[in-house]
Structure formats: C-alpha cells, structure tokens
Design a protein around this motif. Structure first.
Motif, short mmCIF file in Angstrom:
data_model
loop_
_atom_site.label_atom_id
_atom_site.label_comp_id
_atom_site.label_asym_id
_atom_site.label_seq_id
_atom_site.Cartn_x
_atom_site.Cartn_y
_atom_site.Cartn_z
N SER A 120 0.83 -1.21 0.00
CA SER A 120 0.00 0.00 0.00
C SER A 120 0.86 1.25 0.00
N ALA A 121 1.96 1.24 0.77
CA ALA A 121 2.85 2.39 0.83
C ALA A 121 3.51 2.62 -0.54
N VAL A 122 3.93 1.55 -1.19
CA VAL A 122 4.54 1.68 -2.51
C VAL A 122 3.52 2.22 -3.51
N LEU A 123 2.30 1.71 -3.47
CA LEU A 123 1.25 2.18 -4.37
C LEU A 123 0.95 3.66 -4.13
N GLU A 124 0.88 4.05 -2.88
CA GLU A 124 0.64 5.47 -2.54
C GLU A 124 1.78 6.33 -3.08
N GLY A 125 3.01 5.85 -2.90
CA GLY A 125 4.18 6.60 -3.39
C GLY A 125 4.13 6.75 -4.90
N LYS A 127 1.43 6.72 -6.78
CA LYS A 127 0.34 7.65 -7.10
C LYS A 127 0.78 9.09 -6.88
N ASN A 128 1.48 9.33 -5.77
CA ASN A 128 1.96 10.68 -5.48
C ASN A 128 2.99 11.15 -6.51
N ARG A 129 3.85 10.26 -6.91
CA ARG A 129 4.93 10.60 -7.83
C ARG A 129 4.42 10.86 -9.25
N PHE A 130 3.56 9.93 -9.73
CA PHE A 130 3.13 9.99 -11.12
C PHE A 130 1.69 10.46 -11.27
N GLY A 131 1.00 10.67 -10.19
CA GLY A 131 -0.37 11.15 -10.23
C GLY A 131 -1.32 10.16 -10.91
N ALA A 132 -2.29 9.76 -10.17
CA ALA A 132 -3.24 8.81 -10.75
C ALA A 132 -4.64 9.08 -10.27
#
Length: 132
Positions: A120-125, A127-132
């Motif tokens: 979940s933390a990787v997925l959040e990161g 999303k934050n980095r590449f915007g989704a």
C-alpha cells in the motif's frame, strides 16, 4: 473347440498383468519433493540429438520419452497419458534423468505472503509521484 484344457482365446498377456515392480526393475520410490505433481519434464537436448545413447528402455520408459520429446509435461500429465500410477511414473522419471535422457524443472516455490502495508505504501508513493 479349444486347443487344450483351460485355453481361453480372449486371454491376452497385456501390461495390466505385469506386476509394477517389473516395470521399475525393483527400484525404490524417490523422495516426494524430487518429482512433485507439478514438476515439468522434457527430453534432454543430448537425447534428442542422439548424443546420448539410451540404454534398452522398457516400453513404458519409451512411451514416457515419446511424450516428453516435444516439450514440457508435468509429472501428473505423464501419469495421465501413460495410465500408470504416479509412483511408477516418478520412478521411471528418476531412471531417465539418471541416464541423462530427460531434464526435470522443479516447481517454483510458493511466494511468501506480502506485507500489505508495504505494498500500500509503494502504491501510494507511485500515485503521489506519477499522479493517478
């Protein structure tokens, strides 16, 4: 009229009458982990090219070699196609591998459970980095 006493025209000596220990030459069963149901087997490249001379193979071993000559089959599939018990197929495969006629590819071990918080933390990161 029968040729002699006890003559039965329908009686044929076929493989179901051959004891299974004759097929395996009395060899013992390899450990369970050596040839699992999902272990993949194929003919060795040297056997296909004629570089390895197969010793006199039993009809059952020859049938196994014919099955795996064109690609990978699982141990369970080989047992299903040959109509032999799984234990007998495992012994035949052990003999063939010992003679260098087949290659066995062990199943990939099951993955350990993933840490859901880390994923979940990787997925959040991401999303934050590449915007989704």
């Amino acid at each position: 009229m029968p040729d002699g006493p006890g003559h039965d025209e329908d009686l044929e000596l076929t493989s179901p009458l051959v004891p299974l220990f004759v097929i395996t030459n009395g060899r013992a069963l390899p450990p369970d982990h050596e040839y699992e149901h999902t272990t993949l087997v194929t003919a060795a490249a040297a056997a296909e090219n004629g570089q390895v001379t197969p010793r006199t193979l039993s009809p059952e071993a020859g049938q196994v070699m014919d099955l795996v000559a064109d690609g990978f089959l699982s141990v369970a599939e080989v047992a299903g196609h040959t109509h032999l018990p799984l234990g007998i197929v495992r012994i035949l495969l052990a003999q063939l591998e010992e003679d260098g006629l087949i290659l066995a590819r062990r199943p990939i071990p099951r993955a350990e459970r993933v840490d859901r918080e880390l994923v979940s933390a990787v997925l959040e990161g991401l999303k934050n980095r590449f915007g989704a």
